[in-house]
Scaffold this active site. Structure first.
Site: not given
Ligand code: HPA
Ligand code: ZN
Length: 339
Positions: A16, A18, A196, A199, A277-278
């Site tokens: 996971h 991006h 996703h 969250e 994630d990021d």
């Molecule tokens: N959630 C939703 N969209 C996203 C995320 C995330 O954690 N990171 C990059 N786009």
């Molecule tokens: Zn994500």
């Protein structure tokens, strides 16, 4: 062996991530200068200081703004190569990365430019570091299903390079049901499916992703724990959740790392994994994420190995590559027991 050396040596897969979320401020300033683009911050420090988010949307606004700097295939190559060099140091041996085509096509950057840059870096990373990979394109859920269909159309000539489709961006108010038709169409073309869900959105969104989109994995999925029957199903069907601890903390999905749901997920027998994630925005790559949960949730070496095993088994890699990665994990386990 102390826990940080254990995590360093543990072979890992990231499921996971991006790629646009790996854009470090230093590289952003360099590419902005190369492309003659101005960014509304005076320095790397000022930009980093702006990374304070109260929720997902506040992050997304800054994340899409950062992506505007990416213009050429070379930019996407440099972005991806910097990520691969970084995770190689964390002993990540397999990665499955998301990219958001619409973030770029909507500002006039060609789909092929984006994919070419990312794909050539992934190939080079495989040659140089032995990191195997899959590429997943994500539909932006705040846009229409029609727009997602146009994106799917653009991806069809590149089925050899794109393994799967995902669903990301603003979750609340954009339930999986909105994308039922386009996910069915993507499945017909042989794309693997993930989304996703849970969250910020409720457990009902996780159910929708499973029932209506037919996804194989759930990205995040934290809120699944609110629904006992859903938990039972996740365990029985051996569904993989791609959990992102530092992301959850930074976006206030979870207030205290000590109360992060990963511990409960493992205790319940859910196949949870740890991911970044990021990482450029959330303050850490894979080992930082492993370290955060190991320390705050008091995870044992066995728990950490289980997290890695879940990721190898739940990956979209070929059965041969999965077997290879699992063997590498067993080798590591054998060596650390002897020490
Ligand atoms: N959630 C939703 N969209 C996203 C995320 C995330 O954690 N990171 C990059 N786009
Ligand atoms: Zn994500």
């Amino acid at each position: 062996m102390d826990i940080s050396n254990f995590i360093q040596g543990l072979p890992k897969a990231e499921l996971h991530l991006h790629i646009e979320g790996t854009f470090e401020p230093e590289l952003m300033f360099r590419l902005a200068e190369r492309n003659g683009i101005s960014i509304p911050y005076r320095s790397v420090e000022e930009l980093r200081a702006a990374y304070q988010f109260r929720n997902l949307q506040e992050f997304l606004d800054i994340y899409y703004q950062g992506a505007n700097v990416l213009q050429t295939a070379e930019d996407f190559y440099d972005l991806t190569m910097a990520y691969l060099e970084r995770i190689h140091r964390d002993n990540v041996i397999h990665t499955e990365i998301f990219f958001d085509p619409q973030t770029h096509t909507h500002r006039g950057i060609d789909f092929n430019t984006v994919l070419d840059g990312i794909h050539s870096a992934m190939e080079e990373g495989h040659r140089k570091f032995g990191i195997s990979y899959e590429i997943i394109m994500s539909f932006l859920r705040h846009l229409s299903e029609e727009d997602a269909f146009r994106t799917l159309e653009q991806a069809l000539p590149h089925k050899d390079k794109i393994t799967g489709v995902g669903l990301d961006s603003s979750e609340l108010g954009n339930p999986p049901s909105k994308f039922q038709k386009v996910f069915r169409e993507a499945a017909k073309h042989g794309f693997r499916l993930t989304a996703h869900a849970g969250e910020e959105g409720p457990a009902a969104y996780v159910r929708e992703a499973l029932d209506l989109l037919n996804v194989e994995r759930i990205d995040h999925g934290n809120r699944s724990l609110d629904d006992e029957d859903l938990v039972k199903r996740i365990v029985e069907e051996k569904l993989v959740l791609t959990v992102c601890p530092l992301s959850n903390k930074k976006l206030q999905v979870c207030r205290h790392m000590e109360r992060h749901p990963l511990r409960r997920m493992l205790d319940l027998g859910i196949r949870a994994t740890v991911n970044s994630d990021d990482p450029a925005y959330f303050g850490g790559y894979m080992n930082d994420n492993f370290m955060a949960v190991a320390e705050h949730l008091d995870l044992s070496p066995e728990d950490l190995m289980q997290l890695s095993r879940n990721a190898f088994e739940g990956s979209f890699a070929t059965p041969e590559r999965k077997a290879e990665m699992l063997a590498e994990l067993e080798r590591f386990a054998g060596e650390t027991v002897r020490k």
